[in-house]
Design an enzyme around this catalytic site. Structure first.
Site, PDB file in Angstrom:
ATOM      1  N   GLY A   1      15.795  23.202  15.224  1.00 13.62           N
ATOM      2  CA  GLY A   1      15.432  22.224  16.244  1.00 13.62           C
ATOM      3  C   GLY A   1      15.104  22.848  17.459  1.00 13.62           C
ATOM      4  O   GLY A   1      15.734  24.017  17.891  1.00 13.62           O
TER       5      GLY A   1
ATOM      6  N   ASN B   1      19.924  10.426  23.111  1.00 17.72           N
ATOM      7  CA  ASN B   1      19.631  10.265  24.861  1.00 17.72           C
ATOM      8  C   ASN B   1      18.483  11.067  25.259  1.00 17.72           C
ATOM      9  O   ASN B   1      18.216  11.982  24.446  1.00 17.72           O
ATOM     10  CB  ASN B   1      20.877  10.466  25.793  1.00 17.72           C
TER      11      ASN B   1
ATOM     12  N   VAL C   1      17.616  13.328  28.240  1.00 18.90           N
ATOM     13  CA  VAL C   1      18.046  13.937  29.463  1.00 18.90           C
ATOM     14  C   VAL C   1      16.858  14.738  30.436  1.00 18.90           C
ATOM     15  O   VAL C   1      16.281  15.199  29.733  1.00 18.90           O
ATOM     16  CB  VAL C   1      19.253  14.933  29.358  1.00 18.90           C
TER      17      VAL C   1
ATOM     18  N   ASP D   1      15.866  21.884  20.382  1.00 18.06           N
ATOM     19  CA  ASP D   1      17.067  21.653  21.307  1.00 18.06           C
ATOM     20  C   ASP D   1      18.138  22.775  20.790  1.00 18.06           C
ATOM     21  O   ASP D   1      18.526  23.485  22.076  1.00 18.06           O
ATOM     22  CB  ASP D   1      17.804  20.381  20.897  1.00 18.06           C
TER      23      ASP D   1
END
Length: 255
Positions: A107, A11, A13, A109
Site C-alpha cells: 500500500g 481519515n 490527513v 501508505d
C-alpha cells in the site's frame, strides 16, 4: 511550500511543509461521496482559517489507499490549487527496495512510512502503524523491505466487540492502571489495550528472534501509537507525523 495529503480508510490527513518544517496539519474523515468542489472548498477553508496563502503552495503530494475518492481529490487540487498533484505509487524512486513477489501490492501508505522512516532513522528498523489496520513492516540496514504483517486495528477490534456484545457500551480507549479491574469500563479497556500491547511486544520479539537482529529500531506512528507507547517501553521512536514527513521526503527525492 508543499501540501501533502494522506488518504486513509478512516481519515484524510493533510499537512503543509515549508522546507522540512511542518507548518500546519489537519485531519478530516474520509467521505467517499464528496464532490471535487466540496473537497476543494473545504481545503481552501482550512488554509484561510490558518491564514496560509494557497498561492505559496508549489506542489501537492498525495498517497491513497482509497481509489474511489481519488477522482474528487485530484480534480479538487487541479481546480482550486492549479496544480497537477504528484501521486505516490510503486513506480517512484523511494530509496528502498520492496522485496515482495509483487511490489505493487504494498500500500502507498506503507511505502511512504517505510521510506520516510528509513531516510529519517536508518535501518534496520521496524515500522508499526496503528491505523485502521495495525501494520508491522521491516526494512534492513541496506534499505530492503523484507516483510510486512497486517493485523486488525485497535478501533476495528473494539468496534467488533461493542457491536457483537449487546451489554457492552463503547468506552474511551486508554491504558488502565492495572489488570486487576473492578468495573466494566476498566475491564473493556484492559482487554482491548493490553491485548494490543501484548500483540505488539510478541511480534517485535518474534521478528527480532527470527531475523537475529537485536538492534532492530522500532518506530511507531498512527493515531493510537501514543496509547500503546504509554503501556510499553518497546516502542523506541514515536512519530505521529511520519506519513506526512515521508510524503515530503519522497517529493524531494522525485522532484
Amino acid at each position: 511550500m508543499i501540501l501533502v495529503i494522506d488518504v486513509g480508510n478512516t481519515n484524510i490527513v493533510l499537512g503543509v511543509f515549508d522546507g522540512a518544517t511542518l507548518v500546519k496539519s489537519w485531519r478530516m474523515t474520509t467521505g467517499l461521496n464528496r464532490t471535487a468542489d466540496e473537497v476543494g472548498t473545504f481545503i481552501l477553508s482550512l488554509f484561510q482559517n490558518a491564514t496560509i496563502d494557497v498561492q505559496q503552495v508549489e506542489n501537492v503530494v498525495i498517497s491513497s489507499v482509497v481509489p474511489d475518492i481519488m477522482y474528487s481529490i485530484t480534480h479538487a487540487i487541479k481546480k482550486y490549487f492549479k496544480r497537477s498533484p504528484f501521486i505516490i505509487d510503486s513506480s517512484i524512486h523511494t530509496g528502498i527496495t520492496v522485496c515482495m513477489a509483487n511490489p505493487k501490492e504494498l500500500g502507498a501508505d506503507r511505502l511512504v512510512n517505510c521510506a520516510g522512516a528509513y531516510h529519517l532513522y536508518g535501518g534496520p528498523l521496524l515500522v508499526i502503524d496503528y491505523g485502521t489496520a495495525t501494520t508491522y513492516d521491516v526494512i534492513t540496514a541496506d534499505g530492503r523491505f523484507i516483510t510486512g504483517i497486517t493485523a486488525p486495528g485497535i478501533r476495528i477490534s473494539a468496534d467488533a466487540l461493542f457491536t457483537r456484545a449487546a451489554l457492552l457500551g463503547k468506552v474511551e480507549l486508554e491504558v488502565p492502571p492495572s489488570t486487576l479491574v473492578t468495573n466494566t469500563i476498566s475491564s473493556v479497556q484492559a482487554g482491548i489495550v493490553f491485548s494490543h500491547i501484548g500483540a505488539t511486544e510478541y511480534i517485535i520479539n518474534r521478528l527480532k528472534k527470527e531475523l537475529n537482529e537485536d538492534t532492530l529500531k522500532v518506530v511507531a506512528t498512527g493515531g493510537l501509537s501514543k496509547l500503546i507507547a504509554a503501556g510499553s517501553d518497546m516502542l523506541e521512536i514515536i512519530n505521529p507525523i511520519l506519513t506526512l514527513e515521508g510524503l515530503r521526503i519522497l517529493y524531494e527525492l522525485n522532484r
